[in-house]
Design an enzyme around this catalytic site. Structure first.
Site, PDB file in Angstrom:
ATOM      1  N   ASP A 106       0.854  -1.365   0.001  1.00  0.00           N
ATOM      2  CA  ASP A 106      -0.072   0.001   0.104  1.00  0.00           C
ATOM      3  C   ASP A 106       0.831   1.156   0.142  1.00  0.00           C
ATOM      4  O   ASP A 106       1.959   1.289   0.692  1.00  0.00           O
ATOM      5  CB  ASP A 106      -0.907  -0.064   1.212  1.00  0.00           C
ATOM      6  CG  ASP A 106      -2.333   1.055   0.999  1.00  0.00           C
ATOM      7  OD1 ASP A 106      -3.160   0.479   0.867  1.00  0.00           O
ATOM      8  OD2 ASP A 106      -1.813   2.065   1.118  1.00  0.00           O
ATOM      9  N   ILE A 107       0.499   2.301  -0.671  1.00  0.00           N
ATOM     10  CA  ILE A 107       1.220   3.437  -0.941  1.00  0.00           C
ATOM     11  C   ILE A 107       1.391   4.345   0.377  1.00  0.00           C
ATOM     12  O   ILE A 107       2.024   5.160   0.846  1.00  0.00           O
ATOM     13  CB  ILE A 107       0.682   4.224  -2.065  1.00  0.00           C
ATOM     14  CG1 ILE A 107       1.873   5.193  -2.674  1.00  0.00           C
ATOM     15  CG2 ILE A 107      -0.334   5.206  -1.726  1.00  0.00           C
ATOM     16  CD1 ILE A 107       1.670   5.804  -4.065  1.00  0.00           C
ATOM     17  N   ASN A 131     -13.042  -3.469   2.487  1.00  0.00           N
ATOM     18  CA  ASN A 131     -13.861  -2.288   2.743  1.00  0.00           C
ATOM     19  C   ASN A 131     -14.834  -2.167   1.733  1.00  0.00           C
ATOM     20  O   ASN A 131     -14.351  -2.608   0.432  1.00  0.00           O
ATOM     21  CB  ASN A 131     -13.373  -1.008   2.738  1.00  0.00           C
ATOM     22  CG  ASN A 131     -12.440  -1.060   3.796  1.00  0.00           C
ATOM     23  OD1 ASN A 131     -12.520  -1.747   5.138  1.00  0.00           O
ATOM     24  ND2 ASN A 131     -11.035  -0.376   3.779  1.00  0.00           N
ATOM     25  N   GLY A 158     -15.679   2.477   4.032  1.00  0.00           N
ATOM     26  CA  GLY A 158     -14.270   3.255   3.981  1.00  0.00           C
ATOM     27  C   GLY A 158     -13.833   2.868   2.378  1.00  0.00           C
ATOM     28  O   GLY A 158     -12.484   3.182   2.370  1.00  0.00           O
ATOM     29  N   GLN A 159     -14.468   2.181   1.698  1.00  0.00           N
ATOM     30  CA  GLN A 159     -13.733   2.019   0.290  1.00  0.00           C
ATOM     31  C   GLN A 159     -13.670   3.197  -0.385  1.00  0.00           C
ATOM     32  O   GLN A 159     -14.410   4.257  -0.482  1.00  0.00           O
ATOM     33  CB  GLN A 159     -14.684   0.967  -0.461  1.00  0.00           C
ATOM     34  CG  GLN A 159     -14.129   0.659  -2.131  1.00  0.00           C
ATOM     35  CD  GLN A 159     -14.875  -0.510  -2.675  1.00  0.00           C
ATOM     36  OE1 GLN A 159     -15.949  -0.664  -2.223  1.00  0.00           O
ATOM     37  NE2 GLN A 159     -14.270  -0.866  -3.743  1.00  0.00           N
ATOM     38  N   HIS A 181     -10.228  -5.168  -3.137  1.00  0.00           N
ATOM     39  CA  HIS A 181      -8.812  -5.590  -2.589  1.00  0.00           C
ATOM     40  C   HIS A 181      -8.867  -5.883  -1.112  1.00  0.00           C
ATOM     41  O   HIS A 181      -9.840  -5.498  -0.299  1.00  0.00           O
ATOM     42  CB  HIS A 181      -7.825  -4.361  -2.690  1.00  0.00           C
ATOM     43  CG  HIS A 181      -8.493  -3.082  -2.229  1.00  0.00           C
ATOM     44  ND1 HIS A 181      -9.690  -2.558  -3.133  1.00  0.00           N
ATOM     45  CD2 HIS A 181      -8.701  -2.419  -1.025  1.00  0.00           C
ATOM     46  CE1 HIS A 181     -10.102  -1.274  -2.276  1.00  0.00           C
ATOM     47  NE2 HIS A 181      -9.352  -1.292  -1.092  1.00  0.00           N
ATOM     48  N   HIS A 235      -7.002  -6.016   2.301  1.00  0.00           N
ATOM     49  CA  HIS A 235      -5.683  -5.431   3.079  1.00  0.00           C
ATOM     50  C   HIS A 235      -5.174  -6.384   3.816  1.00  0.00           C
ATOM     51  O   HIS A 235      -5.877  -7.048   4.636  1.00  0.00           O
ATOM     52  CB  HIS A 235      -6.150  -4.116   3.915  1.00  0.00           C
ATOM     53  CG  HIS A 235      -6.820  -2.881   3.239  1.00  0.00           C
ATOM     54  ND1 HIS A 235      -6.113  -1.819   2.986  1.00  0.00           N
ATOM     55  CD2 HIS A 235      -7.990  -2.915   2.731  1.00  0.00           C
ATOM     56  CE1 HIS A 235      -7.112  -0.965   2.424  1.00  0.00           C
ATOM     57  NE2 HIS A 235      -8.226  -1.603   2.323  1.00  0.00           N
TER      58      HIS A 235
END
Ligand code: 5GP
Ligand code: ZN
Length: 114
Positions: free
Chosen positions: A30-31, A87, A93-94, A100, A102
């Site tokens: 994740d960035i 999410n 909270g998407q 995806h 997490h």
């Protein structure tokens, strides 16, 4: 999908730090990590939200989870523990419309989430 951020990552149009890839799944860092290890595990097939899943997608979603467990063992945090989260839509909270998982690890995570 042309305008999908994660499809662009799959197609290498946007760079990412990839940690695993097979014919159906891609996993990358994740960035903006929310834990010392924060990996996103995605299907290569574009599905916008969890609400788009069909019975025939059960094995694909299973592969995301199996990939999380495999990475946890390989990266050395399986025993200490980790969390997987998916999410869905605004209340979930998407923010990226390609499903995806997490994978969060490396610190004691609080419960319940915010
Ligand atoms: P969501 O909020 O949809 O559950 O999660 C989307 C995740 O994608 C966020 O944790 C966010 O930091 C991550 N993200 C957004 N843009 C990029 C990007 O360009 N590259 C990577 N590697 N992660 C991203
Ligand atoms: Zn996509």
């Amino acid at each position: 999908m042309q305008d999908c951020l994660f499809c662009k990552i799959i197609n290498r149009e946007i760079p990412s730090k990839i940690v695993f890839e097979d014919d159906e799944v891609l996993a990358f860092h994740d960035i903006d990590p929310k834990a010392p290890t924060h990996i996103l595990i995605i299907p290569k097939r574009h599905l916008a939200t969890l609400n788009d899943l069909d019975q025939e997608d059960a094995a694909l979603v299973g592969r995301l989870q199996v990939t999380a467990a495999k990475l946890a063992k390989e990266l050395g945090f399986a025993e200490n523990g980790y969390r997987v989260v998916m999410n869905c839509n605004e209340d979930g909270g998407q923010t990226v419309w390609h499903i995806h998982m997490h994978l969060l690890a490396g610190r004691a995570l609080t419960w319940p989430p915010g």
